[in-house]
Design a protein around this motif. Structure first.
Motif, PDB file in Angstrom:
ATOM      1  N   CYS A   1      -4.424 -85.849 -95.749  1.00 26.58           N
ATOM      2  CA  CYS A   1      -4.177 -84.645 -94.929  1.00 26.58           C
ATOM      3  C   CYS A   1      -5.497 -84.061 -94.424  1.00 26.58           C
ATOM      4  CB  CYS A   1      -3.419 -83.595 -95.738  1.00 26.58           C
ATOM      5  SG  CYS A   1      -1.705 -84.010 -96.089  1.00 26.58           S
ATOM      6  N   LEU A   2      -6.499 -84.076 -95.277  1.00 28.12           N
ATOM      7  CA  LEU A   2      -7.808 -83.537 -94.894  1.00 28.12           C
ATOM      8  C   LEU A   2      -8.423 -84.374 -93.777  1.00 28.12           C
ATOM      9  CD1 LEU A   2      -9.653 -81.218 -95.763  1.00 28.12           C
ATOM     10  CD2 LEU A   2     -10.768 -82.788 -97.352  1.00 28.12           C
ATOM     11  N   LYS A   3      -8.220 -85.680 -93.809  1.00 24.59           N
ATOM     12  CA  LYS A   3      -8.732 -86.557 -92.750  1.00 24.59           C
ATOM     13  C   LYS A   3      -8.105 -86.197 -91.402  1.00 24.59           C
ATOM     14  CE  LYS A   3      -8.359 -91.323 -91.127  1.00 24.59           C
ATOM     15  NZ  LYS A   3      -7.396 -90.988 -90.056  1.00 24.59           N
TER      16      LYS A   3
ATOM     17  N   ARG B   1     -14.452 -92.994 -93.471  1.00 25.45           N
ATOM     18  CA  ARG B   1     -15.854 -93.039 -93.903  1.00 25.45           C
ATOM     19  C   ARG B   1     -16.559 -91.696 -93.668  1.00 25.45           C
ATOM     20  NH1 ARG B   1     -18.615 -97.266 -95.361  1.00 25.45           N
ATOM     21  NH2 ARG B   1     -17.038 -98.672 -94.481  1.00 25.45           N
ATOM     22  N   ALA B   2     -16.317 -91.090 -92.512  1.00 29.07           N
ATOM     23  CA  ALA B   2     -16.963 -89.813 -92.208  1.00 29.07           C
ATOM     24  C   ALA B   2     -16.472 -88.712 -93.153  1.00 29.07           C
ATOM     25  CB  ALA B   2     -16.700 -89.422 -90.760  1.00 29.07           C
ATOM     26  N   LEU B   3     -15.179 -88.738 -93.466  1.00 27.59           N
ATOM     27  CA  LEU B   3     -14.634 -87.733 -94.388  1.00 27.59           C
ATOM     28  C   LEU B   3     -15.269 -87.847 -95.764  1.00 27.59           C
ATOM     29  CD1 LEU B   3     -12.529 -85.579 -95.263  1.00 27.59           C
ATOM     30  CD2 LEU B   3     -10.977 -87.481 -95.758  1.00 27.59           C
ATOM     31  N   LEU B   4     -15.365 -89.061 -96.271  1.00 27.01           N
ATOM     32  CA  LEU B   4     -15.909 -89.257 -97.612  1.00 27.01           C
ATOM     33  C   LEU B   4     -17.400 -88.950 -97.650  1.00 27.01           C
ATOM     34  CD1 LEU B   4     -13.928 -92.475 -98.558  1.00 27.01           C
ATOM     35  CD2 LEU B   4     -13.469 -90.122 -99.255  1.00 27.01           C
ATOM     36  N   ASP B   5     -18.107 -89.199 -96.544  1.00 24.63           N
ATOM     37  CA  ASP B   5     -19.523 -88.827 -96.482  1.00 24.63           C
ATOM     38  C   ASP B   5     -19.683 -87.308 -96.563  1.00 24.63           C
ATOM     39  OD1 ASP B   5     -20.334 -91.426 -96.326  1.00 24.63           O
ATOM     40  OD2 ASP B   5     -20.619 -91.447 -94.153  1.00 24.63           O
TER      41      ASP B   5
END
Length: 273
Positions: free
Chosen positions: A46-48, A56-60
């Motif tokens: 949901c956050l993505k 990848r950008a979200l986890l970074d």
């Protein structure tokens, strides 16, 4: 030391975690590695969508967000393929349950509008598609929107050109307990839809296609103030596209359906603040 206030993003994560805990068990099966929970997967997906970014950008970004990691209960950051596999495992039925639970946390009035819109199944450059005369088939997404707080009650997604009057009956049957008044444009003008709605205890407020003076008179008698709330459904369709993207990234149709389901759930969670 003064406690920092909770920003909207943190409240979003906490509310999404609350809904996920009510909808699904902690782990997918007894054979799970138990490294991450289903609740964490759902909230991260949901956050993505909310941030309209990539895995990848979200986890970074999550590396630099300790408060969000604490709210999620993450002791380590998953790799992108972990979220991809989680998205493949979470079926559309689960996202529907999550969507239904999100509605129970919001004040609704039962006055529901129905409307359809198209989402591109590819994000190819518009100039390129026009120049090479490439036709991209769209997903047809039909939403039921409660007009009090603009929440999405239910959705129907199809890859074919199904007429509105063939989609509406299924949505009415599934949500008869949550609807008191159904608002629809002339595309839903069908006696079968009206009869089914009345049989389910729903008042259909649908404009007639004007082929005779009698039908014109019926449209004049419609409660203009109540019917005017139907435009909120179009606003929600527009907001989904502007905020979360007007296209789906997945290549398989069943994953495309889930993308729309996650976007609708994310919209409802955002409406809580």
């Amino acid at each position: 030391m003064q406690t920092l206030p909770k920003l909207q993003l943190l409240r979003f994560v906490e509310q999404a975690m609350h809904v996920a805990r009510r909808a699904v068990p902690r782990y997918s099966s007894k054979f799970s590695k138990r490294r991450y929970t289903l609740h964490q997967h759902i909230v991260l997906l949901c956050l993505k969508v909310r941030k309209n970014t990539t895995y990848r950008a979200l986890l970074d970004e999550l590396i630099e967000m300790p408060r969000l990691r604490d709210a999620l209960g993450l002791t380590e950051i998953p790799i992108p393929s972990t979220l991809c596999k989680a998205f493949n495992r979470l079926k559309m039925a689960i996202w529907r349950v999550l969507l239904t639970l999100s509605i129970t946390l919001l004040p609704t009035n039962g006055i529901v509008g129905i409307d359809a819109s198209g989402f591109d199944r590819s994000h190819a450059w518009k100039h390129y598609t026009k120049r090479v005369k490439l036709t991209i088939q769209q997903l047809k997404v039909t939403l039921l929107v409660d007009t009090r707080v603009n929440t999405i009650t239910d959705l129907h997604v199809t890859t074919i050109r199904t007429h509105d009057t063939q989609i509406a009956p299924a949505l009415i049957r599934r949500n008869a307990n949550a609807i008191t008044v159904l608002l629809g444009d002339k595309g839903y003008d069908d006696q079968t839809v009206r009869t089914l709605a009345r049989h389910q205890g729903v008042r259909p407020l649908i404009k007639h296609r004007e082929f005779s003076s009698l039908q014109k008179a019926w449209n004049v008698r419609i409660d203009a103030d109540l019917y005017g709330q139907r435009s909120q459904t179009e606003s929600v369709n527009s907001r989904l596209k502007r905020t979360y993207g007007a296209f789906v990234r997945s290549r398989r149709w069943w994953k495309q359906f889930r993308e729309i389901g996650v976007a609708c759930l994310t919209h409802n969670l955002d409406q809580m603040f």
